[in-house]
Design a protein around this motif. Sequence first.
Motif, PDB file in Angstrom:
ATOM      1  N   PRO A  61      77.505  37.279  36.871  1.00 42.92           N
ATOM      2  CA  PRO A  61      77.399  38.240  35.902  1.00 42.92           C
ATOM      3  C   PRO A  61      75.909  39.296  35.707  1.00 42.92           C
ATOM      4  O   PRO A  61      76.287  40.371  35.519  1.00 42.92           O
ATOM      5  CB  PRO A  61      77.631  37.784  34.607  1.00 42.92           C
ATOM      6  N   PRO A  83      82.350  42.317  31.605  1.00 41.15           N
ATOM      7  CA  PRO A  83      82.086  41.288  30.885  1.00 41.15           C
ATOM      8  C   PRO A  83      82.423  39.926  31.558  1.00 41.15           C
ATOM      9  O   PRO A  83      83.490  39.850  32.360  1.00 41.15           O
ATOM     10  CB  PRO A  83      82.960  41.384  29.425  1.00 41.15           C
ATOM     11  N   GLY A  84      81.484  39.108  31.408  1.00 38.64           N
ATOM     12  CA  GLY A  84      81.636  37.919  32.080  1.00 38.64           C
ATOM     13  C   GLY A  84      80.490  37.043  31.372  1.00 38.64           C
ATOM     14  O   GLY A  84      79.384  37.392  30.790  1.00 38.64           O
ATOM     15  N   HIS A  86      78.624  33.123  29.982  1.00 39.65           N
ATOM     16  CA  HIS A  86      78.482  32.568  28.870  1.00 39.65           C
ATOM     17  C   HIS A  86      77.425  32.713  27.972  1.00 39.65           C
ATOM     18  O   HIS A  86      76.191  33.092  28.792  1.00 39.65           O
ATOM     19  CB  HIS A  86      78.837  30.867  29.146  1.00 39.65           C
ATOM     20  N   ALA A  90      76.438  36.631  28.561  1.00 37.03           N
ATOM     21  CA  ALA A  90      77.303  37.497  28.086  1.00 37.03           C
ATOM     22  C   ALA A  90      77.058  38.461  27.101  1.00 37.03           C
ATOM     23  O   ALA A  90      77.702  39.560  26.772  1.00 37.03           O
ATOM     24  CB  ALA A  90      78.680  36.581  27.468  1.00 37.03           C
ATOM     25  N   THR A  94      77.262  42.453  26.657  1.00 39.44           N
ATOM     26  CA  THR A  94      77.863  43.233  25.598  1.00 39.44           C
ATOM     27  C   THR A  94      76.918  44.321  25.071  1.00 39.44           C
ATOM     28  O   THR A  94      77.151  45.467  24.587  1.00 39.44           O
ATOM     29  CB  THR A  94      78.194  42.116  24.474  1.00 39.44           C
TER      30      THR A  94
END
Length: 326
Positions: A61, A83-84, A86, A90, A94
Amino acid sequence: MPLFWRIFLLNAVVLIAATALLLGPVTVSTPVLLTEASVLAAGLAAMLVANGVLLRVALAPLQRLGRAMTATDLLRPGARAAPGGHGEVAELITVFNAMVDRLEAERAASAARALSAQEAERHRIAQELHDEIGQTLTAVLLELRRVADHAPPVVREELSDVQETTRSSLDEIRRIARRLRPGVLEELGLARALKALAAEFNGPGLTVRHRAGADLPPLGQEIELVLYRVAQEALTNAARHSGARTVELSLRRVAGGVELRVRDDGRGLGGAAEGAGQRGMRERALLAGADLALGATPSGGTEVRLTVPVGPAGTAAPPLPPGTAR
């Protein structure tokens, strides 16, 4: 060094050090048996491969985010990082997308204010050219005509040349004023204004063909001004820089909107960097929530295509919020 390789090498150092300890004083047997060394070496290799694969998956990501950062252009809105991931990854994606939303909104608002001020200044200059300089030259022309009627024949011929020069200057000032303030757009509408614009660019070395659909929906004054200015800039570029002999200017209704297209048979864009005129067209497209495409034609010329979305009631759809795809 990329983040992936830094983390990977740090983990590799720890694992290699642990394996060296097992092969040294901290071991099951001394001296080290060949089977034990083989098992430890195979285990180390498996751990390194697994570590690399897991890190690659975990950091993918961030790589997508890096590509999105490189490709982000506020004059070409809508592109976002997928988006991806954790946790912090993430959250970082965002936050980046939210930041681009704010930047695009601020860029659109500032461009709207700048273009509005520009149009107001153009209106003022055109008014002054028409009312002040235009009327002054008209008075000079009339005075020259009065003087020529009472002058000797030799002087009358010279005054006639001065009259022609003054008349040409007056026509040029009126032409500039029309370009600065397209009164025909307010009085007769977009289709006839584009027809008059095409006629203005027609000349000995350039032929402009104009076509307008009969089923065009009402678009509103701001949208019509955006379409007119983009067509004006595209025709100006074709006349000044492309070396084209023929330009096609068309306005038609398409599925979900209205399309303006200006296509010439010139030398094309080539590898030239995007100039102020093209950036101005993109900023105007943003104000209308429109899609602007600049590209090459099959014959090697340039095509400018502006597609303005139209609502179901026949009026121009308002610009979408930043980051929203149509």
